[in-house]
Scaffold this motif. Structure first.
Motif, PDB file in Angstrom:
ATOM      1  N   UNK A  49      19.466   7.146  14.299  1.00  0.00           N
ATOM      2  CA  UNK A  49      18.545   7.894  13.431  1.00  0.00           C
ATOM      3  C   UNK A  49      17.320   7.073  12.995  1.00  0.00           C
ATOM      4  N   UNK A  50      16.155   7.672  13.263  1.00  0.00           N
ATOM      5  CA  UNK A  50      14.884   7.049  12.877  1.00  0.00           C
ATOM      6  C   UNK A  50      14.287   7.860  11.745  1.00  0.00           C
ATOM      7  N   UNK A  51      13.565   7.200  10.855  1.00  0.00           N
ATOM      8  CA  UNK A  51      12.909   7.950   9.779  1.00  0.00           C
ATOM      9  C   UNK A  51      11.814   8.851  10.321  1.00  0.00           C
ATOM     10  N   UNK A  57       0.837  -1.209   0.000  1.00  0.00           N
ATOM     11  CA  UNK A  57       0.000   0.000   0.000  1.00  0.00           C
ATOM     12  C   UNK A  57       0.865   1.250   0.000  1.00  0.00           C
ATOM     13  N   UNK A  58       0.388   2.257  -0.676  1.00  0.00           N
ATOM     14  CA  UNK A  58       1.093   3.528  -0.626  1.00  0.00           C
ATOM     15  C   UNK A  58       0.801   4.194   0.707  1.00  0.00           C
ATOM     16  N   UNK A  59       1.854   4.706   1.357  1.00  0.00           N
ATOM     17  CA  UNK A  59       1.637   5.340   2.658  1.00  0.00           C
ATOM     18  C   UNK A  59       0.807   6.623   2.536  1.00  0.00           C
ATOM     19  N   UNK A  60       0.072   6.931   3.581  1.00  0.00           N
ATOM     20  CA  UNK A  60      -0.679   8.185   3.683  1.00  0.00           C
ATOM     21  C   UNK A  60      -0.423   8.714   5.084  1.00  0.00           C
ATOM     22  N   UNK A  61       0.405   9.742   5.206  1.00  0.00           N
ATOM     23  CA  UNK A  61       0.815  10.245   6.508  1.00  0.00           C
ATOM     24  C   UNK A  61       0.216  11.623   6.742  1.00  0.00           C
ATOM     25  N   UNK A  62      -0.281  11.846   7.950  1.00  0.00           N
ATOM     26  CA  UNK A  62      -0.932  13.122   8.260  1.00  0.00           C
ATOM     27  C   UNK A  62      -0.410  13.684   9.577  1.00  0.00           C
ATOM     28  N   UNK A  63       0.850  14.132   9.614  1.00  0.00           N
ATOM     29  CA  UNK A  63       1.373  14.690  10.874  1.00  0.00           C
ATOM     30  C   UNK A  63       0.621  15.955  11.279  1.00  0.00           C
ATOM     31  N   UNK A  64       0.464  16.149  12.582  1.00  0.00           N
ATOM     32  CA  UNK A  64      -0.227  17.320  13.128  1.00  0.00           C
ATOM     33  C   UNK A  64       0.675  18.541  13.017  1.00  0.00           C
ATOM     34  N   UNK A  65       0.055  19.748  13.003  1.00  0.00           N
ATOM     35  CA  UNK A  65       0.884  20.949  12.819  1.00  0.00           C
ATOM     36  C   UNK A  65       1.792  21.255  14.003  1.00  0.00           C
ATOM     37  N   UNK A  66       1.622  20.533  15.108  1.00  0.00           N
ATOM     38  CA  UNK A  66       2.539  20.728  16.235  1.00  0.00           C
ATOM     39  C   UNK A  66       3.783  19.843  16.107  1.00  0.00           C
ATOM     40  N   UNK A  67       3.869  19.053  15.040  1.00  0.00           N
ATOM     41  CA  UNK A  67       5.011  18.147  14.865  1.00  0.00           C
ATOM     42  C   UNK A  67       6.324  18.928  14.833  1.00  0.00           C
ATOM     43  N   UNK A 124       9.882  10.443   5.381  1.00  0.00           N
ATOM     44  CA  UNK A 124      10.392   9.154   4.912  1.00  0.00           C
ATOM     45  C   UNK A 124       9.310   8.082   5.035  1.00  0.00           C
ATOM     46  N   UNK A 125       8.513   8.173   6.101  1.00  0.00           N
ATOM     47  CA  UNK A 125       7.412   7.218   6.252  1.00  0.00           C
ATOM     48  C   UNK A 125       6.382   7.413   5.134  1.00  0.00           C
ATOM     49  N   UNK A 171      10.503  19.414  13.965  1.00  0.00           N
ATOM     50  CA  UNK A 171      11.304  19.154  12.765  1.00  0.00           C
ATOM     51  C   UNK A 171      11.818  17.713  12.768  1.00  0.00           C
ATOM     52  N   UNK A 172      12.228  17.223  13.950  1.00  0.00           N
ATOM     53  CA  UNK A 172      12.741  15.848  14.031  1.00  0.00           C
ATOM     54  C   UNK A 172      11.645  14.838  13.676  1.00  0.00           C
ATOM     55  N   UNK A 173      10.427  15.083  14.184  1.00  0.00           N
ATOM     56  CA  UNK A 173       9.325  14.167  13.873  1.00  0.00           C
ATOM     57  C   UNK A 173       9.049  14.170  12.379  1.00  0.00           C
ATOM     58  N   UNK A 174       9.217  15.329  11.768  1.00  0.00           N
ATOM     59  CA  UNK A 174       8.896  15.436  10.352  1.00  0.00           C
ATOM     60  C   UNK A 174       9.998  14.863   9.455  1.00  0.00           C
ATOM     61  N   UNK A 175      11.244  15.206   9.727  1.00  0.00           N
ATOM     62  CA  UNK A 175      12.307  14.761   8.818  1.00  0.00           C
ATOM     63  C   UNK A 175      13.117  13.582   9.347  1.00  0.00           C
ATOM     64  N   UNK A 176      12.998  13.286  10.651  1.00  0.00           N
ATOM     65  CA  UNK A 176      13.746  12.162  11.203  1.00  0.00           C
ATOM     66  C   UNK A 176      14.900  12.644  12.053  1.00  0.00           C
ATOM     67  N   UNK A 177      15.466  11.714  12.846  1.00  0.00           N
ATOM     68  CA  UNK A 177      16.585  12.071  13.712  1.00  0.00           C
ATOM     69  C   UNK A 177      16.693  11.121  14.880  1.00  0.00           C
ATOM     70  N   UNK A 178      17.413  11.553  15.915  1.00  0.00           N
ATOM     71  CA  UNK A 178      17.638  10.714  17.084  1.00  0.00           C
ATOM     72  C   UNK A 178      19.051  10.170  17.092  1.00  0.00           C
TER      73      UNK A 178
END
Ligand SMILES: [Zn+2]
Length: 502
Positions: A285-287, A263-273, A291-292, A275-282
């Protein structure tokens, strides 16, 4: 033999770097030293390996044991090397055949009773092992996932005791590889959306050419409802793409889920996300969300509410289709070929241009609100359209005579997408300026129309190219090769924010 080497894989994004586990037994006071893992991980690994070996009836060697995990600077989450360490100790002390693990890499965490527990990142590890022309031994629970790697030889075990018995009995038997059944994905259908013909047409164009899209409209106009129908219009993933998507899930927090295979992913991050949640990090490093959303849709609702800095980091991956995450001395590359769909209100109150006439926002307030989205980001969005609230009559009509099913629209999308693959080997949205010159020639009359519009709308050179790419997709949907004035005119209409409407 008093020295054994077992090969394993670190959890390092999709790279799954090679780790060698060397086990050396020396005379001296009984002790176990593990080198190359963080201190806390060492203590836990020692306890688990020792207990697992003892419960399975293997005497722990009464020697000085040194385990060296190399290279030293890789991210090494402790548990995944338990099985490699245990098998290394058994091989070094002659309790399993010396050659039992020739050409096989090992992944797996041990419980105190010897059960082999699943780990994250089994699929990327299997892909890398196959490249290195080695097999991969994984926990039974990871077997189906690792088996998705087309050319991999995958071995699986559920318990240390049964594994050792099998190693004594002869060469391990690779599992039969089988892709999970793809249940026909039940996705929301376009026919359920009443009215909104312009928005539906824009969705079809976005799906056909892989174009990014911004919908501007008052609350209740159905922007989210429309966005959620885009995945159902997209061409199916190829097997290679499906493996890529599954490999990303495999190293992510949520892990691989066989129900989402293909299945093609469908991601809907909240506007409070963040930068790390959006682009990855840690530190390992996690996607992130981009990337998801690889090979699928990233839907950002209420775009101006996102932190501006967070939005700016989207610019580079929108162009390159990947993201590099740097942490101290380490870099991880993740793919991020997502299709951006964004939505926003036309003004702070949301009702500018609405038939209700409720809006009292001043031009200044509207300007500031829209200014929250930077020009460079807006420049990278191919389609911009206003989505008005649907007239009450259309909403309450028993059926919409113009409503097409997602299936019908998708068949046109698939045909248009095939034309692009045959022509350029990629969706139109990804064409380079040189490819645009080559594949989007316009006649003199169309060029005059285009240039007049560009001047009137004050568009950048980048926006000029975007209009041509979208026009190319419109022609592909019509099944024609030559770009005509009508295709370009429709593409220009789909830059409503630039045209200053409403
Ligand atoms: Zn307003």
């Amino acid at each position: 033999m008093s020295l054994a080497t077992v090969v394993s894989r670190a959890l390092n994004g999709l790279a799954a770097d090679l780790v060698t586990v060397e086990v050396h037994l020396a005379p001296g006071l009984p002790a176990i030293n593990i080198v190359g893992l963080p201190e806390a991980a060492v203590r836990e690994a020692k306890d688990r390996v020792k207990a697992a070996l003892q419960t399975c009836g293997y005497p722990f060697p009464n020697r000085r044991i040194t385990c060296n995990l190399a290279p030293a600077d890789l991210p090494k989450e402790g548990g995944r090397f338990d099985l490699a360490i245990a098998l290394g100790i058994l091989a070094a002390s002659g309790q399993i055949p010396e050659t039992a693990l020739d050409g096989i890499e090992v992944l797996g965490e041990l419980s105190l009773s010897g059960e082999i527990r699943p780990v994250r990142g089994a699929l990327p590890a299997a892909l890398k092992a196959a490249q290195a022309q080695r097999g991969l031994l994984v926990p039974m629970e990871n077997a189906a996932e690792a088996g998705l790697a087309t050319r991999a030889r995958v071995f699986a075990a559920a318990h240390l005791a049964t594994l050792c018995a099998a190693l004594h009995a002869g060469p391990l038997q690779a599992i039969e590889r089988s892709a999970p059944d793809v249940a026909p994905a039940s996705q929301p259908d376009l026919a359920e959306v009443r009215g909104q013909h312009l928005a539906k047409r824009a969705l079809e164009i976005a799906a056909a050419g892989g174009h990014s899209m911004l919908m501007i409209g008052p609350p209740g106009s159905g922007k989210s409802m429309l966005a959620a129908r885009l995945p159902g219009l997209l061409p199916p993933l190829t097997e290679e793409e499906a493996i890529e998507v599954a490999a990303i899930a495999s190293v992510s927090q949520g892990g691989f889920d066989a129900n989402l295979w293909g299945r093609r992913p469908y991601r809907t991050p909240h506007h409070t996300a963040s930068a790390v949640a959006l682009v990855g990090g840690g530190s390992i490093p996690r996607p992130g969300e981009i990337t998801l959303a690889h090979r699928g849709i990233l839907f950002l609702d209420e775009l101006p509410e996102f932190d501006r800095g967070v939005l700016e980091v989207l610019r580079e991956p929108l162009e390159s289709g990947q993201i590099t995450i740097s942490r101290a001395a380490r870099q991880s590359d993740f793919p991020a070929r997502f299709q951006l769909v964004a939505a926003m209100n036309p003004c702070p109150c949301g009702y500018l241009g609405d038939v209700s006439g409720k809006c009292r926002c001043t031009p200044d307030q509207v300007g500031r609100y829209r200014g929250k989205i930077s020009g460079p980001l807006l420049d990278r969005i191919d389609l911009q359209l206003f989505v008005p609230r649907v007239e009450r009559e259309a909403l309450t009509a028993a059926s919409d005579p113009g409503a097409e099913s997602s299936e019908r629209v998708r068949s046109r999308v698939v045909a248009a997408s095939r034309r692009q693959t045959e022509r350029a080997g990629k969706p139109n949205a990804q064409m380079t300026p040189r490819e645009i010159e080559r594949d989007c020639p316009v006649d003199a009359q169309t060029r005059v129309l285009l240039e007049a519009a560009m001047t009137r709308m004050g568009l950048s050179a980048r926006a000029y190219h975007r209009v041509l790419k979208v026009a190319r997709t419109i022609a592909d949907l019509a099944g024609v090769e030559a770009l005509a004035a009508g295709h370009v005119a429709e593409a220009l209409r789909l830059r409503e924010l630039d045209r200053g409407q409403p």
